[in-house]
Scaffold this motif. Structure first.
Motif, PDB file in Angstrom:
ATOM      1  N   CYS A   5       0.859  -1.170   0.000  1.00  0.00           N
ATOM      2  CA  CYS A   5       0.000   0.000   0.000  1.00  0.00           C
ATOM      3  C   CYS A   5       0.901   1.228   0.000  1.00  0.00           C
ATOM      4  O   CYS A   5       1.898   1.280   0.740  1.00  0.00           O
ATOM      5  CB  CYS A   5      -0.899  -0.002   1.245  1.00  0.00           C
ATOM      6  SG  CYS A   5      -1.805   1.539   1.523  1.00  0.00           S
ATOM      7  N   VAL A   6       0.582   2.227  -0.822  1.00  0.00           N
ATOM      8  CA  VAL A   6       1.374   3.456  -0.891  1.00  0.00           C
ATOM      9  C   VAL A   6       0.512   4.603  -0.364  1.00  0.00           C
ATOM     10  O   VAL A   6      -0.590   4.844  -0.871  1.00  0.00           O
ATOM     11  CB  VAL A   6       1.849   3.741  -2.325  1.00  0.00           C
ATOM     12  CG1 VAL A   6       2.730   4.984  -2.358  1.00  0.00           C
ATOM     13  CG2 VAL A   6       2.611   2.530  -2.877  1.00  0.00           C
ATOM     14  N   SER A  22       1.412  12.699  -2.135  1.00  0.00           N
ATOM     15  CA  SER A  22       0.416  12.171  -3.079  1.00  0.00           C
ATOM     16  C   SER A  22       0.959  12.218  -4.504  1.00  0.00           C
ATOM     17  O   SER A  22       0.701  11.312  -5.295  1.00  0.00           O
ATOM     18  CB  SER A  22      -0.901  12.961  -2.976  1.00  0.00           C
ATOM     19  OG  SER A  22      -0.820  14.222  -3.626  1.00  0.00           O
ATOM     20  N   ALA A  77       3.415   9.377  -4.770  1.00  0.00           N
ATOM     21  CA  ALA A  77       2.677   8.105  -4.768  1.00  0.00           C
ATOM     22  C   ALA A  77       2.055   7.836  -6.131  1.00  0.00           C
ATOM     23  O   ALA A  77       2.130   6.711  -6.659  1.00  0.00           O
ATOM     24  CB  ALA A  77       1.593   8.134  -3.694  1.00  0.00           C
ATOM     25  N   ALA A  98       3.099   4.840  -8.641  1.00  0.00           N
ATOM     26  CA  ALA A  98       2.097   3.859  -9.053  1.00  0.00           C
ATOM     27  C   ALA A  98       1.957   3.795 -10.566  1.00  0.00           C
ATOM     28  O   ALA A  98       1.753   2.714 -11.135  1.00  0.00           O
ATOM     29  CB  ALA A  98       0.753   4.192  -8.412  1.00  0.00           C
ATOM     30  N   VAL A 111       2.065  -1.922  -6.613  1.00  0.00           N
ATOM     31  CA  VAL A 111       1.170  -1.149  -5.750  1.00  0.00           C
ATOM     32  C   VAL A 111      -0.123  -1.925  -5.524  1.00  0.00           C
ATOM     33  O   VAL A 111      -0.874  -2.187  -6.457  1.00  0.00           O
ATOM     34  CB  VAL A 111       0.865   0.229  -6.378  1.00  0.00           C
ATOM     35  CG1 VAL A 111      -0.088   1.028  -5.484  1.00  0.00           C
ATOM     36  CG2 VAL A 111       2.166   1.007  -6.597  1.00  0.00           C
ATOM     37  N   LEU A 144      -3.661   2.549  -3.015  1.00  0.00           N
ATOM     38  CA  LEU A 144      -3.190   3.925  -2.856  1.00  0.00           C
ATOM     39  C   LEU A 144      -4.100   4.659  -1.879  1.00  0.00           C
ATOM     40  O   LEU A 144      -5.332   4.606  -2.003  1.00  0.00           O
ATOM     41  CB  LEU A 144      -3.231   4.663  -4.193  1.00  0.00           C
ATOM     42  CG  LEU A 144      -2.095   4.456  -5.186  1.00  0.00           C
ATOM     43  CD1 LEU A 144      -2.492   5.026  -6.552  1.00  0.00           C
ATOM     44  CD2 LEU A 144      -0.806   5.122  -4.693  1.00  0.00           C
ATOM     45  N   LEU A 192      -4.400   8.566  -0.573  1.00  0.00           N
ATOM     46  CA  LEU A 192      -3.860   9.887  -0.879  1.00  0.00           C
ATOM     47  C   LEU A 192      -4.611  10.973  -0.112  1.00  0.00           C
ATOM     48  O   LEU A 192      -5.817  10.865   0.128  1.00  0.00           O
ATOM     49  CB  LEU A 192      -3.978  10.174  -2.379  1.00  0.00           C
ATOM     50  CG  LEU A 192      -3.456   9.098  -3.333  1.00  0.00           C
ATOM     51  CD1 LEU A 192      -3.757   9.495  -4.772  1.00  0.00           C
ATOM     52  CD2 LEU A 192      -1.955   8.879  -3.132  1.00  0.00           C
ATOM     53  N   GLY A 249      -8.142   2.647  -4.681  1.00  0.00           N
ATOM     54  CA  GLY A 249      -7.642   3.930  -4.212  1.00  0.00           C
ATOM     55  C   GLY A 249      -8.614   4.670  -3.321  1.00  0.00           C
ATOM     56  O   GLY A 249      -9.834   4.528  -3.450  1.00  0.00           O
TER      57      GLY A 249
END
Length: 327
Positions: free
Chosen positions: A116-117, A124, A127, A131, A138, A141, A143, A269
């Motif tokens: 997970c980022v 952001s 990231a 990705a 990834v 996400l 953000l 996301g």
């Protein structure tokens, strides 16, 4: 398309308990650069990498508290020139693409297949860029305060826009710059922040950092991180941030992130955005939502830019709990 969730002031989740790193080290990443990283939470937990903002910021213990330490293996690192990474405040070989390579070096060193980022503001941006470049690495996400590093956003915050909401803070920001240079504040600051004289760098860095600190929270300047008052931190923060912005984030074209959003389609996301975020206004997050409707999008109506505002904390903690269930 998912409708945006608008977060109000009902019951809200708080940060997870403070937790300590169980491992830390420096790794060489090319040239003179060595990046500092730490691991927190559960050694065999679900892996995530947490990206700090700026560019030019640094990791801090609060960043560990958005993830449940009993379930996640958290990896945090100071980006090139930042925090405990060495050499401090260095602009040499310091680009978005170098940072993406550093994330990959770190992933490989730690034996992580996918993670997970998590990132807010510049985090952001990084990231999203990571990705898009390595979508196969990834898993999800999360953000906050989306920043696409477009000229539209940079003009808003460093030329005209936020200045109309904060004329008092803007006056302080303009103070080190002669009137005949104020038509391009990023360039004017870049000249001073890359000066060979530390005194010139320090004066510019203090004003640059104060401007961001004064505008980041609806709670006012008292919410400004205390590190902004430390001159070594302020110089690294301002130098690196201005270096990236003067170079358009080192992207090959304006709007590169949105132009490549198709790479994110299969990645779960979550996007959290403060309604009154002045540093990274909601327009960028909305553009991302429109281009990437698969992501869950939450507006926190009583928040600005800071990650520690109660509604933002609540939304992010719920997002990381949901991301944990992604497999």
């Amino acid at each position: 398309m998912l409708s945006p969730v608008v977060s109000g002031a009902a019951y809200r989740r708080g940060l997870f308990p403070e937790n300590q790193a169980f491992a830390s080290d420096w790794i060489p990443v090319g040239g003179d650069h060595e990046i500092f990283y730490e691991e927190c939470g559960r050694r065999d937990g679900k892996p995530c990498v947490i990206l700090h903002g700026g560019p030019g910021g640094a990791i801090n213990p609060t960043m560990r508290r958005f993830f449940d330490p009993s379930r996640w293996r958290m990896v945090l690192f100071d980006q090139r020139g930042c925090g405990r990474s060495r050499p401090n405040a260095s602009l040499e070989d310091n680009t978005t693409w170098a940072l993406i390579e550093d994330i990959e070096r770190l992933r490989e060193r730690l034996g992580v297949e996918k993670w997970c980022v998590f990132g807010g503001s510049w985090g952001s941006t990084l990231a999203l860029a990571y990705a898009i470049t390595h979508p196969e690495r990834v898993e999800s996400l999360v953000l906050r305060g989306v920043f696409l590093v477009t000229q539209r956003e940079l003009r808003w915050f460093y030329q005209e826009g936020a200045s109309m909401l904060f004329p008092d803070a803007w006056e302080r920001f303009c103070a080190p710059i002669p009137p005949d240079e104020q038509g391009d504040m990023i360039s004017a600051y870049h000249r001073r922040l890359t000066s060979p004289e530390r005194r010139v760098q320090a004066e510019a860095a203090a004003a640059w950092s104060q401007w961001e600190g004064d505008t980041m929270s609806i709670r006012g300047p008292e919410a400004r991180p205390s590190k902004f008052n430390e001159i070594d931190f302020a110089i690294a923060f301002a130098r690196i941030e201005c270096h990236y912005f003067a170079n358009g984030g080192f992207f090959p074209e304006e709007g590169w992130l949105l132009n490549n959003v198709d790479k994110l389609r299969s990645i779960p996301g979550w996007v959290v955005q403060g309604r009154f975020d002045v540093v990274t206004p909601m327009d960028a997050a909305w553009r991302l939502k429109t281009a990437w409707p698969q992501a869950r999008f939450e507006i926190v109506w009583d928040a600005g830019h800071a990650s520690t505002e109660p509604g933002v904390v609540d939304a992010l903690v719920r997002a990381t709990d949901q991301a944990y269930r992604v497999s």
